[in-house]
Design an enzyme around this catalytic site. Sequence first.
Site, PDB file in Angstrom:
ATOM      1  N   ASP A   7       0.781  -1.170   0.084  1.00 27.07           N
ATOM      2  CA  ASP A   7      -0.023   0.052  -0.035  1.00 27.07           C
ATOM      3  C   ASP A   7       0.797   1.249   0.009  1.00 27.07           C
ATOM      4  O   ASP A   7       2.049   1.179   0.417  1.00 27.07           O
ATOM      5  CB  ASP A   7      -0.896   0.014   1.121  1.00 27.07           C
ATOM      6  N   GLY A   8       0.258   2.279  -0.462  1.00 31.57           N
ATOM      7  CA  GLY A   8       1.056   3.800  -0.729  1.00 31.57           C
ATOM      8  C   GLY A   8       0.033   4.511  -0.112  1.00 31.57           C
ATOM      9  O   GLY A   8      -0.960   4.465  -0.183  1.00 31.57           O
ATOM     10  N   GLU A  45       2.341   3.879  -4.174  1.00 29.01           N
ATOM     11  CA  GLU A  45       1.901   2.595  -4.478  1.00 29.01           C
ATOM     12  C   GLU A  45       3.077   1.702  -5.402  1.00 29.01           C
ATOM     13  O   GLU A  45       3.412   0.589  -5.024  1.00 29.01           O
ATOM     14  CB  GLU A  45       0.601   2.615  -5.467  1.00 29.01           C
ATOM     15  N   ASP A  68      -4.225  -2.542  -3.693  1.00 25.39           N
ATOM     16  CA  ASP A  68      -5.249  -1.913  -3.867  1.00 25.39           C
ATOM     17  C   ASP A  68      -5.108  -0.823  -4.955  1.00 25.39           C
ATOM     18  O   ASP A  68      -6.093  -0.180  -5.066  1.00 25.39           O
ATOM     19  CB  ASP A  68      -5.698  -1.239  -2.463  1.00 25.39           C
ATOM     20  N   HIS A 118      -8.917  -0.313   2.469  1.00 31.75           N
ATOM     21  CA  HIS A 118      -9.893   0.264   3.357  1.00 31.75           C
ATOM     22  C   HIS A 118     -11.128  -0.676   3.791  1.00 31.75           C
ATOM     23  O   HIS A 118     -12.070   0.142   4.125  1.00 31.75           O
ATOM     24  CB  HIS A 118     -10.263   1.710   3.467  1.00 31.75           C
ATOM     25  N   ASP A 128      -1.462  -0.140   4.910  1.00 31.87           N
ATOM     26  CA  ASP A 128      -1.661   1.268   5.200  1.00 31.87           C
ATOM     27  C   ASP A 128      -1.198   2.050   6.521  1.00 31.87           C
ATOM     28  O   ASP A 128      -0.830   2.996   6.469  1.00 31.87           O
ATOM     29  CB  ASP A 128      -2.965   1.280   5.141  1.00 31.87           C
TER      30      ASP A 128
END
Length: 156
Positions: A7-8, A45, A68, A118, A128
């Site tokens: 995740d970024g 990301e 994601d 999320h 995250d």
Amino acid sequence: MIEIFTDGASSGNPGPGGYGTILRSGGHYKELSGGFRKTTNNRMELMAVISALEAIKKPNQTVTIYSDSRYVIDAIEKKWVYGWIKKGFKDKKNKDLWLRLISVYSQHQIRFVWVKGHAGHPENERCDELAVAAAKQANLPLDVFFEAEILKDKLF
């Protein structure tokens, strides 16, 4: 088989940003993260995937990457990035990171899996947390290529 979760995040776009990644294989588990003082979510990301793949020591591994980021997954799986390369990344952003990703991507057998961000996916949520925490660190380094592009755009 290696599983990678990524995740970024960035606070503002651009703004301070970070990435988080988890590598898992058999009984091995490793978390990686980092941040930059001014960057974008898409760059983070990409950095999450790059940092994880660069951490793999042996070539030709079977890897599943859970992300994601439609930006990252679609660019690879729909082969957009290869068209961008042929056109010299004309009107495309993040050339430095795409080239870095393709270089390490070609060393392994990789499959991407999209996960909704999320949405309670435990590893995505952890990534995250890592990304947000990295973005909040003091004395973050420059994202040199990104800031050079901003400067170039302002000057020319």
